[in-house]
Each structure stands twice: as structure tokens, then as C-alpha cells.
Scaffold this motif. Structure first.
Motif, short mmCIF file in Angstrom:
data_model
loop_
_atom_site.label_atom_id
_atom_site.label_comp_id
_atom_site.label_asym_id
_atom_site.label_seq_id
_atom_site.Cartn_x
_atom_site.Cartn_y
_atom_site.Cartn_z
N VAL A 96 -96.13 -4.66 -35.23
CA VAL A 96 -95.33 -3.98 -34.12
C VAL A 96 -96.42 -3.57 -33.18
O VAL A 96 -97.28 -2.88 -33.33
CB VAL A 96 -94.34 -3.02 -34.63
N GLU A 97 -96.14 -3.70 -31.67
CA GLU A 97 -97.07 -3.24 -30.69
C GLU A 97 -96.80 -1.55 -30.95
O GLU A 97 -95.98 -1.09 -31.17
CB GLU A 97 -96.56 -3.62 -29.47
N GLN A 98 -97.87 -1.04 -30.67
CA GLN A 98 -98.12 0.52 -30.91
C GLN A 98 -97.01 1.20 -30.05
O GLN A 98 -96.56 2.21 -30.93
CB GLN A 98 -99.52 0.87 -30.31
N ALA A 99 -96.89 1.31 -29.03
CA ALA A 99 -95.71 2.06 -28.09
C ALA A 99 -94.52 1.83 -28.75
O ALA A 99 -93.63 2.67 -28.97
CB ALA A 99 -95.81 1.81 -26.65
N THR A 100 -94.13 0.42 -29.23
CA THR A 100 -92.65 0.13 -29.62
C THR A 100 -92.81 0.62 -31.07
O THR A 100 -91.85 1.15 -31.65
CB THR A 100 -92.77 -1.35 -29.92
N ALA A 101 -93.89 0.65 -31.85
CA ALA A 101 -93.86 1.21 -33.11
C ALA A 101 -93.53 2.65 -33.12
O ALA A 101 -92.66 3.20 -34.22
CB ALA A 101 -95.32 1.02 -33.75
N ASN A 102 -93.96 3.18 -32.20
CA ASN A 102 -93.89 4.64 -32.19
C ASN A 102 -92.44 4.93 -31.71
O ASN A 102 -92.00 6.06 -32.61
CB ASN A 102 -94.74 5.47 -31.02
N ALA A 103 -91.85 4.45 -30.94
CA ALA A 103 -90.31 4.64 -30.70
C ALA A 103 -89.37 4.26 -31.91
O ALA A 103 -88.69 4.87 -32.16
CB ALA A 103 -90.10 3.89 -29.26
N HIS A 129 -81.17 -8.21 -32.08
CA HIS A 129 -82.43 -8.52 -31.14
C HIS A 129 -82.26 -7.13 -30.30
O HIS A 129 -81.21 -7.09 -29.52
CB HIS A 129 -82.49 -9.63 -30.33
N TRP A 130 -83.44 -6.25 -30.41
CA TRP A 130 -83.61 -5.09 -29.69
C TRP A 130 -85.06 -5.05 -28.85
O TRP A 130 -85.98 -5.36 -29.71
CB TRP A 130 -83.23 -3.97 -30.69
N GLU A 131 -84.97 -4.64 -27.59
CA GLU A 131 -86.19 -4.43 -27.07
C GLU A 131 -86.56 -3.01 -26.74
O GLU A 131 -85.63 -2.45 -26.17
CB GLU A 131 -86.19 -5.54 -25.85
N TYR A 132 -87.81 -2.79 -26.86
CA TYR A 132 -88.24 -1.54 -26.29
C TYR A 132 -88.61 -1.43 -24.95
O TYR A 132 -89.67 -2.21 -24.29
CB TYR A 132 -89.47 -0.82 -27.13
N ARG A 133 -87.73 -0.79 -24.01
CA ARG A 133 -87.88 -0.58 -22.80
C ARG A 133 -88.23 0.66 -22.09
O ARG A 133 -88.42 0.78 -20.91
CB ARG A 133 -86.71 -1.23 -22.00
N GLY A 134 -88.51 1.64 -23.09
CA GLY A 134 -88.82 3.11 -22.60
C GLY A 134 -90.09 3.10 -22.11
O GLY A 134 -91.14 2.42 -22.41
N GLN A 156 -93.37 -12.06 -27.86
CA GLN A 156 -94.67 -12.10 -27.83
C GLN A 156 -95.46 -11.00 -26.99
O GLN A 156 -96.71 -10.67 -27.11
CB GLN A 156 -95.05 -13.29 -27.01
N SER A 157 -94.65 -10.19 -26.42
CA SER A 157 -94.96 -9.13 -25.85
C SER A 157 -95.21 -8.04 -26.61
O SER A 157 -95.80 -6.84 -26.41
CB SER A 157 -94.30 -8.48 -24.82
N GLY A 158 -94.74 -7.95 -27.85
CA GLY A 158 -94.96 -6.99 -28.82
C GLY A 158 -93.79 -5.97 -28.75
O GLY A 158 -93.70 -4.95 -29.58
N ARG A 159 -92.96 -6.04 -27.90
CA ARG A 159 -91.62 -5.13 -27.32
C ARG A 159 -90.33 -5.38 -28.15
O ARG A 159 -89.62 -4.59 -28.03
CB ARG A 159 -91.40 -4.96 -25.87
N ALA A 160 -90.29 -6.65 -28.60
CA ALA A 160 -88.97 -7.04 -29.18
C ALA A 160 -88.82 -7.06 -30.64
O ALA A 160 -90.15 -7.28 -31.24
CB ALA A 160 -88.62 -8.56 -28.80
N LEU A 161 -88.12 -6.38 -31.21
CA LEU A 161 -87.65 -6.47 -32.57
C LEU A 161 -86.50 -7.02 -33.20
O LEU A 161 -85.48 -6.79 -32.35
CB LEU A 161 -87.80 -4.80 -33.06
#
Length: 173
Positions: free
Chosen positions: A56-63, A154-159, A117-122
């Protein structure tokens, strides 16, 4: 950072009256891995950590971690099915989609264009009673939005919010 132990929710507010699921203790691997991600067809370096074995991409992991803890307080167990995907993984899934010969012929974006692939989708496990409803009601507070119609998982971090670093000083490369 707090780790939630396996415990039932303090108050069960489910209409069915069934007990809330046990909330698992999540595993976290803070060894930063520098990987090649993609966004809109262009490669870019990103750093990932692992939550429950999933990159999980770092900022996405934090959120996600903040959201997971809030869900656990409400008796909802959030788990990741899929996080960051390499180009090779996305090529495989896209090939499955095109040929309908694997992965249940599930829709997949062209390699280089998947938000995984951007690391922002889970992709989250949403089959447990109440999980999807909790996400609909609460995910936006943590910067997550549902972006693929007919894929409730499917959820994406856009924050743009800053959440506490899930790894703190543990992060290392």
C-alpha cells in the motif's frame, strides 16, 4: 499508533442483532519498498509499506490505517484484498479480462492506467454484514471514495488530509 486486539464491538447496533465480528490484529511491515508506479500511463516512483501482506502506498496506508481503526471502534473489520499492483500484475489481470479465461473475467484497466498502479486504490473485503454500509457512511472522512460502479470493494484514496504516519520512525528502506 494503536493496535486493536481481537475483540467484539462495544455496542452492537446491527439491525439483525447478530454479534459484531471480531476485529483482527492487523499486521504491518514498515520496511519501505521503492517501486515503479503508474498514473495515466506515465511511470513514477512510489514507496509502499505492507498491511496484512498487501503493498500500500505510504499516504494511502496512513489514511487506511486511521479508517480501519475507526471502523474497528464501530465493530467493523476492514481488510485489504488488493493494494498496489506492479505493471506485470496489471498486464496479467488485463489479459484475463480480454480473454475471459481467468480472474472471473473481471473488468481490469489497461496496464499503466489502473489506479492500483498509482498505489492509491484498494480492494477491500466487503462481504461482512455492515461493512459496505460503514464505508459508504464514513470512508470520505478519510479521503476514500468508491470510483468503480458495480465494484463495492474498490475504494480510492483521493484525500489531501495528513494522517499520522502509520510507521512513524519504524519506516526504513
Amino acid at each position: 499508533m494503536s493496535f486493536l486486539s481481537a475483540r467484539p464491538a462495544a455496542a452492537d447496533t446491527r439491525p439483525s442483532g447478530r454479534r459484531a465480528p471480531l476485529v483482527r490484529v492487523p499486521t504491518l511491515d514498515c520496511a519501505l519498498q521503492n517501486v515503479l508506479g503508474y498514473q495515466r500511463g506515465k511511470s513514477k516512483p512510489i514507496s509502499v509499506v505492507r498491511i496484512d501482506g498487501r503493498p500500500v502506498e505510504q499516504a494511502t496506508a496512513n489514511a487506511y490505517w486511521a479508517m480501519r481503526e475507526a471502523a474497528a471502534r464501530d465493530g467493523i473489520a476492514l481488510d485489504i484484498r488488493s493494494g498496489f499492483r506492479t505493471h506485470a500484475q496489471q498486464e496479467y489481470l488485463y489479459g484475463c479480462y480480454e480473454s475471459c479465461s481467468c480472474n472471473g473475467c473481471t473488468l481490469a484497466a489497461k496496464p499503466g492506467f489502473s489506479n492500483h498502479q498509482s498505489g492509491r486504490a484498494l480492494d477491500l473485503k466487503v462481504r461482512e454484514e455492515g461493512t459496505f454500509a460503514w464505508l459508504v457512511a464514513n470512508a470520505a472522512r478519510f479521503g476514500f471514495v468508491a470510483t468503480v460502479k458495480n465494484e463495492p470493494w474498490h475504494w480510492e484514496y483521493r484525500g489531501r488530509e495528513s494522517f499520522a504516519d502509520v510507521c512513524g520512525e519504524q519506516a526504513s528502506t
